[in-house]
Enzyme design. Structure first.
Site, short mmCIF file in Angstrom:
data_model
loop_
_atom_site.label_atom_id
_atom_site.label_comp_id
_atom_site.label_asym_id
_atom_site.label_seq_id
_atom_site.Cartn_x
_atom_site.Cartn_y
_atom_site.Cartn_z
N GLU A 175 0.84 -1.20 0.00
CA GLU A 175 0.00 0.00 0.00
C GLU A 175 0.88 1.25 0.00
O GLU A 175 0.75 2.13 0.88
CB GLU A 175 -1.00 -0.02 1.17
CG GLU A 175 -1.97 -1.18 1.05
CD GLU A 175 -3.16 -1.14 2.01
OE1 GLU A 175 -3.20 -0.29 2.91
OE2 GLU A 175 -4.05 -2.00 1.86
N GLU A 302 -4.73 -9.07 -0.30
CA GLU A 302 -5.50 -8.87 0.93
C GLU A 302 -6.96 -8.83 0.52
O GLU A 302 -7.35 -8.01 -0.33
CB GLU A 302 -5.13 -7.56 1.64
CG GLU A 302 -3.73 -7.57 2.20
CD GLU A 302 -3.38 -6.30 3.00
OE1 GLU A 302 -4.29 -5.65 3.54
OE2 GLU A 302 -2.18 -5.98 3.06
O1 AHR Z 1 -5.01 -6.17 7.03
C1 AHR Z 1 -4.93 -4.99 7.76
C2 AHR Z 1 -4.31 -3.85 6.97
O2 AHR Z 1 -5.11 -3.52 5.89
C3 AHR Z 1 -2.97 -4.13 6.35
O3 AHR Z 1 -1.92 -3.95 7.23
C4 AHR Z 1 -2.91 -3.11 5.25
O4 AHR Z 1 -2.13 -3.53 4.16
C5 AHR Z 1 -4.36 -2.90 4.89
O5 AHR Z 1 -4.67 -1.56 4.85
#
Ligand code: AHR
Length: 507
Positions: A175, A302
Site C-alpha cells: 500500500e 489482501e
Molecule cells: O489487514 C490490515 C491492513 O489492511 C494491512 O496492514 C494493510 O495492508 C491494509 O490496509
C-alpha cells in the site's frame, strides 16, 4: 422436484492455482504473536514456538500460501532484527494500522520459514519500501535465496539454514499509496524501477509483486482511482519488471458483524460478488498498457470482510471497538461471503495469480481464533475446507437454472465446479437468507464420493471455545434420480461440496 438445477460447463477455464487459497499473516494484533506464535517456552503445546493446534489445522486445510510480515507492518520491518540468537534480538517498534507495539522480533525470517515447512505453506515476503532501502531488500533476498558462497549466505547457514530458501514471491512495498509511504503513482514507479532492477540481479527466479490499488476507493479516502494506469504507464518499457500487481479488497458495507439484518446480509454477499468486477477492470487496465506478451498476474493479496466494529474508518453505524484489536466475530455469513469470493477466484483463475485472505489467526476475517489453550476453527475455515477438493484442479463454469432470486437480483443459488483425475467437485451456495432450496446437479458417469454441508440455525452463528462446532461441515444426503441427476436440499444460508469420482457402468 428441484428448484435450482446446476449444469457444469464442458470446457475448462483454467487451473485453480493453490496460490488462490493463500492468507495474510501480519504482525498485527494477535495474528502472529499470541496467535500463530506463542514461543517455545509457552505452556501451550507448540512446535518450535508455533501453536501445534494452529499448525495442524492450517496444514490440514491446506493453506498453500502466506504473505508475511505485513500489511502495513512490512514497511517498518527490518529483517536483520529478526535473525540470529533470539536472546540477542532487539525489541523494536512494530507499527501497523495505527498500532505501535513492542516487538521482540522472536518470530523472524527463519522462524516464519520453519512455520511454512511445518504447515505446507509457500512463503511470500513483503519487502520494506517505506522505511527501508533497495540495499536492505536486496540483502534479504540474497540472505534467504542465494546459493553463492557469500557472507550473507554463510550467516544464514550459521543461523541454521545451509541451503537456499527458494522464496519466489517478494512484494516491493505494501500500500505504497498509503501506509507504505504515501507515494503518488509516478513516484512509486521510480522507486519500483530501482528496487525491481536490482532485485532481479540478485535472483532472476523471483517473482515481484508491485503495489497497485483498487480503482474504486472510498471517496473519503482521497486515493487516486487511476493509480494502476498511471503506475504501469510510468514504468514505460520496463513494465516487464512487474510479475504481479497487488490489489486489496475489503468488504465494508455489510453492517454490524453479528447484529446484521437481512438487507445487511445480502449487501455483504453482493459486495463479495462485486470483487469480480474489480478484477475484470484491473485486467482491462493492465491490458491497455502492458504488451500482450507480458503477463502480469493480479495479486489480490489482501481480501475479506472488515467489520465496522474492528475499524475506525469507513461505513457502519455501530460503536467502534477501542482500543483497536482488529478482532471481529466470524459468522456463517462471513463464510458464505468467502465462498462467493472463491467462486469468483475460480472464474478468474486465468488472470488472478494469487489471493490472500486477511488474515490468518484472530485478526479480521480469520481462519482460526485462539483463546488461551483453545483454538477454534471459524466458519470461514470450514468454507475453505469445503473448497479443498478444487485446489489444483481445472475450474469449470456452471449454469444455474432457478426462479428463486434475491432482493439484489442475483440467483439464490450459485456454484463452482472443478475436474481433475480424481473426479469432479461442485461447491454450491444457497445465498437465500431464510429459504431452503431443493437443488440438483447433473454430472455424467460419476458417483458421489463425499458430500458435506456447512449450515447453522442462524446466519450470524459463530463458533466459540464453548461451542466450537456450531458451524461445522456435516454429511449431506444426496439422492441420485433415475434420470441421473444428483439432488439434495440446501438449508437457508448454507453451502455444500459434493465430490464425485468416476463410476464406470453407472446406469
Ligand atoms: O489487514 C490490515 C491492513 O489492511 C494491512 O496492514 C494493510 O495492508 C491494509 O490496509
Amino acid at each position: 422436484m428441484v428448484e435450482a438445477s446446476i449444469e457444469i460447463g464442458a470446457d475448462p477455464i483454467g487451473r485453480i492455482s493453490p496460490r488462490l487459497y493463500g492468507t495474510l499473516a501480519e504482525h498485527l494484533g494477535r495474528c502472529c504473536y499470541d496467535g500463530l506464535w506463542v514461543g517455545p517456552s509457552s505452556q501451550i503445546p507448540n512446535v518450535e514456538g508455533f501453536r501445534e493446534d494452529a499448525v495442524e489445522a492450517l496444514r490440514d486445510l491446506p493453506m498453500p500460501l502466506a504473505r508475511w510480515p505485513g500489511g502495513c507492518y512490512a514497511d517498518n520491518y527490518h529483517w536483520r532484527k529478526g535473525i540470529g540468537s533470539a536472546a540477542e534480538r532487539p525489541v523494536t517498534l512494530g507499527t501497523s494500522c495505527g498500532l505501535s507495539v513492542a516487538d521482540s522480533n522472536a518470530l523472524g525470517t527463519h522462524e516464519f520459514l520453519r512455520f511454512c515447512e511445518l504447515a505446507g505453506v509457500e512463503p511470500y515476503f513483503a519487502g520494506n519500501v517505506g522505511s527501508g532501502s533497495v540495499q536492505e531488500l536486496c540483502d534479504w533476498v540474497e540472505y534467504v535465496n542465494s546459493d553463492v558462497d557469500t557472507s550473507l549466505a554463510r550467516e544464514r547457514a550459521t543461523n541454521g539454514c545451509p541451503g537456499p530458501g527458494h522464496v519466489r514471491l517478494w512484494g516491493v512495498g505494501n500500500e505504497t499509496w498509503g501506509c507504505g509511504g504515501n507515494f503518488d503513482a509516478a513516484a512509486y514507479a521510480q522507486e519500483y524501477l530501482r528496487y525491481a532492477t536490482m532485485l532481479r540481479r540478485i535472483d532472476q527466479d523471483i517473482e515481484l509483486v508491485a503495489v497497485g490499488q483498487e480503482d474504486d476507493p472510498l471517496p473519503e479516502s482521497g486515493l487516486d482511482p487511476e493509480w494502476n494506469a498511471r503506475f504501469l504507464a510510468a514504468l514505460g518499457p520496463n513494465v516487464g519488471l512487474v510479475d504481479h500487481l497487488s490489489v486489496h479488497r475489503y468488504w465494508v458495507h455489510g453492517g454490524p458483524e453479528t447484529d446484521f439484518d437481512e438487507a445487511d446480509y445480502y449487501a455483504l454477499l453482493a459486495e463479495a460478488e462485486a470483487t469480480e468486477a474489480l478484477i475484470e477492470r484491473t485486467v482491462r487496465t493492465i491490458a491497455a498498457i502492458a504488451p500482450p506478451s507480458r503477463r502480469i498476474g493480479i495479486a489480490l493479496d489482501e481480501w475479506g470482510v472488515w467489520h465496522p466494529e474492528a475499524r475506525d474508518w469507513g461505513p457502519g453505524n455501530v460503536p467502534r471497538r477501542t482500543p483497536a484489536t482488529f478482532e471481529q466475530a466470524g459468522t456463517l455469513r462471513d463464510a458464505l461471503a468467502a465462498a462467493v469470493a472463491l467462486e469468483v477466484f475460480h472464474r478468474q483463475c486465468s488472470v488472478l495469480s494469487m489471493a490472500n485472505l486477511a488474515q490468518t489467526v484472530n485478526v479480521l476475517h480469520a481462519l482460526l481464533v485462539t483463546d488461551g489453550a483453545a483454538c477454534v476453527k471459524t466458519p470461514t475455515y470450514h468454507a475453505f475446507s469445503l473448497h479443498s477438493p478444487h485446489i489444483g484442479a481445472q475450474a469449470h463454469g456452471t449454469q444455474i437454472a432457478t426462479d428463486i432470486t434475491l432482493p439484489t437480483g442475483h440467483a439464490a443459488v450459485s456454484a463452482t465446479a472443478s475436474r481433475s483425475e480424481r473426479g469432479a467437485a461442485v461447491t454450491v451456495v444457497n445465498r437465500h437468507f431464510d429459504r431452503a432450496i431443493a437443488t440438483g446437479v447433473h454430472v455424467a458417469d460419476m458417483a458421489v464420493e463425499r458430500a458435506r454441508v456447512l449450515a447453522a440455525d442462524a446466519a450470524n452463528a459463530v463458533n466459540s471455545p464453548q461451542i466450537p462446532d456450531r458451524v461445522a461441515p456435516r454429511p449431506l444426503e444426496v439422492i441420485r434420480t433415475p434420470e441421473g441427476e444428483f439432488t439434495f436440499t440446501l438449508p437457508a444460508h448454507s453451502m455444500a461440496t459434493i465430490e464425485f469420482r468416476a463410476a464406470r457402468g453407472v446406469p
